[in-house]
Design a protein around this motif. Structure first.
Motif, PDB file in Angstrom:
ATOM      1  N   SER A 222       0.820  -1.215   0.000  1.00  0.00           N
ATOM      2  CA  SER A 222       0.000   0.000   0.000  1.00  0.00           C
ATOM      3  C   SER A 222       0.849   1.258   0.000  1.00  0.00           C
ATOM      4  O   SER A 222       2.053   1.227   0.285  1.00  0.00           O
ATOM      5  CB  SER A 222      -0.935   0.016   1.222  1.00  0.00           C
ATOM      6  N   LYS A 223       0.215   2.374  -0.334  1.00  0.00           N
ATOM      7  CA  LYS A 223       0.838   3.693  -0.285  1.00  0.00           C
ATOM      8  C   LYS A 223       0.193   4.492   0.841  1.00  0.00           C
ATOM      9  O   LYS A 223      -0.973   4.281   1.173  1.00  0.00           O
ATOM     10  CB  LYS A 223       0.642   4.412  -1.624  1.00  0.00           C
ATOM     11  N   PRO A 224       0.914   5.438   1.451  1.00  0.00           N
ATOM     12  CA  PRO A 224       0.343   6.229   2.545  1.00  0.00           C
ATOM     13  C   PRO A 224      -0.979   6.894   2.183  1.00  0.00           C
ATOM     14  O   PRO A 224      -1.887   6.992   3.016  1.00  0.00           O
ATOM     15  CB  PRO A 224       1.431   7.269   2.824  1.00  0.00           C
ATOM     16  N   GLU A 225      -1.128   7.318   0.934  1.00  0.00           N
ATOM     17  CA  GLU A 225      -2.335   8.027   0.512  1.00  0.00           C
ATOM     18  C   GLU A 225      -3.583   7.149   0.578  1.00  0.00           C
ATOM     19  O   GLU A 225      -4.706   7.665   0.630  1.00  0.00           O
ATOM     20  CB  GLU A 225      -2.162   8.559  -0.916  1.00  0.00           C
ATOM     21  N   GLU A 226      -3.402   5.838   0.595  1.00  0.00           N
ATOM     22  CA  GLU A 226      -4.556   4.946   0.596  1.00  0.00           C
ATOM     23  C   GLU A 226      -5.248   4.868   1.955  1.00  0.00           C
ATOM     24  O   GLU A 226      -6.281   4.202   2.091  1.00  0.00           O
ATOM     25  CB  GLU A 226      -4.134   3.555   0.129  1.00  0.00           C
ATOM     26  N   PHE A 227      -4.704   5.558   2.942  1.00  0.00           N
ATOM     27  CA  PHE A 227      -5.313   5.593   4.269  1.00  0.00           C
ATOM     28  C   PHE A 227      -5.909   6.968   4.580  1.00  0.00           C
ATOM     29  O   PHE A 227      -6.378   7.214   5.683  1.00  0.00           O
ATOM     30  CB  PHE A 227      -4.274   5.213   5.327  1.00  0.00           C
ATOM     31  N   SER A 228      -5.891   7.841   3.586  1.00  0.00           N
ATOM     32  CA  SER A 228      -6.385   9.205   3.784  1.00  0.00           C
ATOM     33  C   SER A 228      -7.892   9.238   4.002  1.00  0.00           C
ATOM     34  O   SER A 228      -8.407   9.969   4.849  1.00  0.00           O
ATOM     35  CB  SER A 228      -6.013  10.073   2.573  1.00  0.00           C
ATOM     36  N   GLY A 229      -8.612   8.450   3.210  1.00  0.00           N
ATOM     37  CA  GLY A 229     -10.067   8.420   3.349  1.00  0.00           C
ATOM     38  C   GLY A 229     -10.506   7.947   4.719  1.00  0.00           C
ATOM     39  O   GLY A 229     -11.474   8.455   5.288  1.00  0.00           O
ATOM     40  N   ALA A 230      -9.775   6.974   5.263  1.00  0.00           N
ATOM     41  CA  ALA A 230     -10.108   6.461   6.599  1.00  0.00           C
ATOM     42  C   ALA A 230      -9.926   7.537   7.650  1.00  0.00           C
ATOM     43  O   ALA A 230     -10.725   7.652   8.587  1.00  0.00           O
ATOM     44  CB  ALA A 230      -9.233   5.259   6.930  1.00  0.00           C
ATOM     45  N   ALA A 231      -8.885   8.364   7.487  1.00  0.00           N
ATOM     46  CA  ALA A 231      -8.646   9.441   8.448  1.00  0.00           C
ATOM     47  C   ALA A 231      -9.783  10.449   8.432  1.00  0.00           C
ATOM     48  O   ALA A 231     -10.295  10.855   9.487  1.00  0.00           O
ATOM     49  CB  ALA A 231      -7.322  10.134   8.132  1.00  0.00           C
ATOM     50  N   VAL A 232     -10.184  10.871   7.239  1.00  0.00           N
ATOM     51  CA  VAL A 232     -11.285  11.835   7.122  1.00  0.00           C
ATOM     52  C   VAL A 232     -12.569  11.238   7.670  1.00  0.00           C
ATOM     53  O   VAL A 232     -13.312  11.883   8.416  1.00  0.00           O
ATOM     54  CB  VAL A 232     -11.468  12.267   5.652  1.00  0.00           C
ATOM     55  N   PHE A 233     -12.834   9.992   7.337  1.00  0.00           N
ATOM     56  CA  PHE A 233     -14.041   9.310   7.819  1.00  0.00           C
ATOM     57  C   PHE A 233     -14.102   9.278   9.345  1.00  0.00           C
ATOM     58  O   PHE A 233     -15.098   9.665   9.961  1.00  0.00           O
ATOM     59  CB  PHE A 233     -14.069   7.890   7.253  1.00  0.00           C
ATOM     60  N   LEU A 234     -13.017   8.850   9.976  1.00  0.00           N
ATOM     61  CA  LEU A 234     -13.031   8.669  11.431  1.00  0.00           C
ATOM     62  C   LEU A 234     -13.048   9.983  12.206  1.00  0.00           C
ATOM     63  O   LEU A 234     -13.504  10.024  13.348  1.00  0.00           O
ATOM     64  CB  LEU A 234     -11.832   7.830  11.863  1.00  0.00           C
TER      65      LEU A 234
END
Length: 256
Positions: A222-234
């Motif tokens: 994975s790339k770091p950017e692929e966890f960005s949506g989870a951060a915004v969601f939470l």
């Protein structure tokens, strides 16, 4: 409410406009990628890291960098000086690959200090500010799939133990701070992420790039950017009824 009107509310649910978020480990890697996503969603981010400066060449408006050791006694006063805070991501952490028979007490204690104590002190400092201002906010701690599994071919017992502790810490903080203060606490458990530090490891052991990829269901890292949506969601109202949970994002690695 119709499905059409529900869809119209989605941008508002995911908006972080007017929110102030603290992110540790935010000079590079996962913490930086998530910080930029929060800013894009409208937040003001206070990025904390041990590095003297961020790796960003042109920081966007809303990105405020603070060089600090999260284990420093000055962490609390710094966070308190920021005014009202609406959320945090505790992403600062370290890893060390050492056989268990060779691990020193000093190295083990350092791993626990940064990965567990540092996360706790960050969350505590932010929670104190939230309580001070009566803010019902959200916190995210970065755990790991390694907090639930033993990594095949990766010798990191201390790291895995620390991430297991972080997952349990999130659940207990959620149970304490949710009923009285309305503060939500969740964890994210990523799989293998190709960050600058991981690239340095892969440079010495290139065979692991394919080995690790083959261990998950998507056959890639994975790339770091692929966890960005989870951060915004939470951190947004989109997850308003979610607390004490662990969000696993590992390409299916631990689902086999």
């Amino acid at each position: 409410m119709t499905s059409e009107s529900s869809l119209m509310l989605l941008p508002t649910l995911f908006s972080l406009k007017g929110k102030t978020i603290v992110v540790t480990g935010a000079a590079r890697g996962l913490g930086l990628a998530q910080s930029l996503a929060l800013i894009e969603a409208g937040a003001t981010v206070h990025a904390l890291d041990l590095l003297p400066s961020s790796t960003l060449l042109s920081p966007p408006p809303g990105y405020n960098y603070h060089s600090i050791n999260i284990l420093s006694p000055s962490l609390g006063p710094l966070i308190n000086s920021l005014g009202p805070i609406h959320g945090c991501i505790a992403a600062a952490g370290i890893n060390q690959e050492t056989p268990a028979l060779s691990y020193t007490e000093e190295d083990f204690s350092r791993m626990m200090a940064v990965n567990v104590t540092g996360v706790f002190m960050t969350c505590q400092a932010v929670a104190r500010v939230m309580v001070k201002y009566g803010t019902r906010g959200s916190m995210v701690v970065i755990a790991s799939m390694s907090g639930s599994i033993a990594n095949r071919g990766l010798i990191c017992s201390a790291y895995n133990a620390s991430k297991g502790a972080v997952k349990q810490l999130a659940k207990n903080l959620a149970s304490e701070w949710g009923p009285e203060h309305g503060i939500r606490v969740n964890s994210i458990s990523p799989g293998y992420i190709v960050t600058d530090m991981v690239e340095q490891l892969l440079a010495t052991k290139p065979e692991r790039r394919q080995e690790w990829a083959d261990q998950n269901m998507l056959k890639r890292l994975s790339k770091p950017e692929e966890f960005s949506g989870a951060a915004v969601f939470l951190l947004s109202e989109a997850s308003s009824f979610m607390t004490g949970a662990d969000l696993v994002i590992d390409g299916g690695h631990s689902a086999w």
